[in-house]
Design a protein around this motif. Structure first.
Motif, short mmCIF file in Angstrom:
data_model
loop_
_atom_site.label_atom_id
_atom_site.label_comp_id
_atom_site.label_asym_id
_atom_site.label_seq_id
_atom_site.Cartn_x
_atom_site.Cartn_y
_atom_site.Cartn_z
N ALA A 1 -22.53 -21.20 23.71
CA ALA A 1 -22.28 -20.19 24.73
C ALA A 1 -21.13 -19.25 24.40
O ALA A 1 -20.81 -18.36 25.19
CB ALA A 1 -22.01 -20.88 26.07
N ASP B 1 -19.13 -13.28 26.26
CA ASP B 1 -20.14 -14.33 26.07
C ASP B 1 -19.83 -15.53 26.96
O ASP B 1 -20.67 -16.01 27.74
CB ASP B 1 -20.16 -14.73 24.58
CG ASP B 1 -21.37 -15.55 24.20
OD1 ASP B 1 -22.20 -15.85 25.08
OD2 ASP B 1 -21.50 -15.90 23.01
N ALA B 2 -18.59 -16.02 26.87
CA ALA B 2 -18.20 -17.20 27.65
C ALA B 2 -18.31 -16.92 29.15
O ALA B 2 -18.84 -17.74 29.91
CB ALA B 2 -16.78 -17.62 27.29
N THR C 1 -21.88 -16.82 30.67
CA THR C 1 -22.41 -18.17 30.89
C THR C 1 -21.77 -18.81 32.13
O THR C 1 -22.46 -19.37 32.99
CB THR C 1 -22.15 -19.05 29.64
OG1 THR C 1 -22.70 -18.38 28.51
CG2 THR C 1 -22.78 -20.41 29.78
MG MG Z 1 -22.51 -17.10 26.66
#
Ligand code: MG
Ligand code: FAD
Length: 276
Positions: A131, A243-244, A247
């Motif tokens: 992730a 990205d993190a 998620t």
């Molecule tokens: Mg992600």
């Protein structure tokens, strides 16, 4: 990294530079590659590694802390169970999930920066950087492009996108697809020197016993996230954070997700609940 990477640039060196970076980081960060520091850590419970890998783990833990654990790289054992479930087309037993949950927890990663050491405090833990690592590799690729004097490129790494510079003086345009109606573009963002990352349930999902599940897991339950969201897009300076956060927001839901984005000073988040 299990995806297609597309590079658009007026500089013909750009694609090779980007692919080289992605290959290098995949070697280091993939738990699918036996020789990677991450695989060694998963096998032995500890590993000595370089400052970049250590730094990425530290940033992951920071997001875990600020997201109340809804982003968690230690989900490995739970992800294994769901992979098995997909293969067998049968939902896992709740007992299996309960047992694996005992091994989950970002607080159980210990880091000694001076020694370059990462250690698990529980036997059987496993990390999965799925992730965040694509975003990180993307940031590293962009840094390499800049270093090589390449100032214009659009990189799409399976939903993790970076817009470097401009397209002949105009900002790059990135269109967001409707999470269900394939051909429909819901919004177009003109962007320059920004990352735009989407986490959705429409590229990667699975169906067991007639129900559709996301590949994003809610660490609080051990089951696929079920926050009513089917797509989250985050625009940020860095792809790693985008990205993190995409998620984490997918797990947290709209209200708490937007609170989390604020903590990282993110100005643009787009959430779709148009899931039917
Ligand atoms: Mg992600
Ligand atoms: P994201 O939302 O960014 O990430 C979802 C992924 O993160 C899940 O697939 C899971 O792995 C993990 N995850 C789920 N829930 C959480 C949570 N709450 N917190 C933190 N993490 C969570 N795929 C292959 O098929 N073969 C490969 O060899 C392969 N190698 C890879 C190597 C690397 C370095 C990376 C980064 C990915 C690789 N992949 C591979 C793809 C990977 O398995 C995932 O499918 C992919 O990373 C999902 O990214 P995403 O942008 O769709 O979703």
């Amino acid at each position: 990294m299990g995806t297609i990477i597309k590079v658009t640039s007026p500089d013909e060196r750009a694609a090779e530079v980007v692919f080289e970076e992605f290959r290098d980081w995949e070697e280091k960060l993939s738990h699918f590659k036996k020789g990677s520091p991450i695989s060694r850590l998963n096998r032995r419970g500890k590993v000595r590694t370089d400052p970049e890998v250590l730094g990425l783990i530290k940033r992951s833990l920071e997001v875990s802390f600020l997201s109340s654990g809804t982003f968690d790289i230690t989900l490995g054992p739970i992800i294994d169970i769901w992979k098995k479930a997909i293969k067998n087309k049968r939902l896992p037993k709740s007992k299996e999930i309960d047992n694996a949950r005992k091994l989950i927890g970002w607080e159980n990663i210990y880091i000694d920066e001076n020694k370059g050491l990462i250690k698990f405090t529980k036997r059987g833990m496993k990390i999965d950087l799925g992730a965040i690592a694509k975003g990180f590799a993307l940031d590293m690729a962009v840094a390499r492009l800049r270093k090589e004097g390449i100032t214009s490129a659009l990189i799409n790494a399976g939903g993790d996108i970076y817009c470097l510079g401009t397209k002949y003086g105009r900002r790059w345009k990135v269109g967001l697809r409707h999470p269900r109606r394939n051909r429909e573009i819901t919004k177009v963002y003109p962007l320059s020197d920004k990352a735009i990352v989407t986490s959705g349930d429409y590229e990667q999902y699975f169906t067991i016993e007639g129900k559709r599940f996301s590949h994003i897991i809610d660490p609080r339950t051990g089951y696929p996230a079920d926050s009513g969201i089917c797509s989250v897009t985050v625009i940020a300076e860095e792809a790693t954070i985008a990205d993190a956060l995409a998620t984490a927001i997918f797990v947290l839901g709209e209200k708490k997700g937007l609170e989390l984005a604020k903590k990282f000073n993110i100005k643009e988040v787009r959430i779709s609940k148009d899931c039917f």
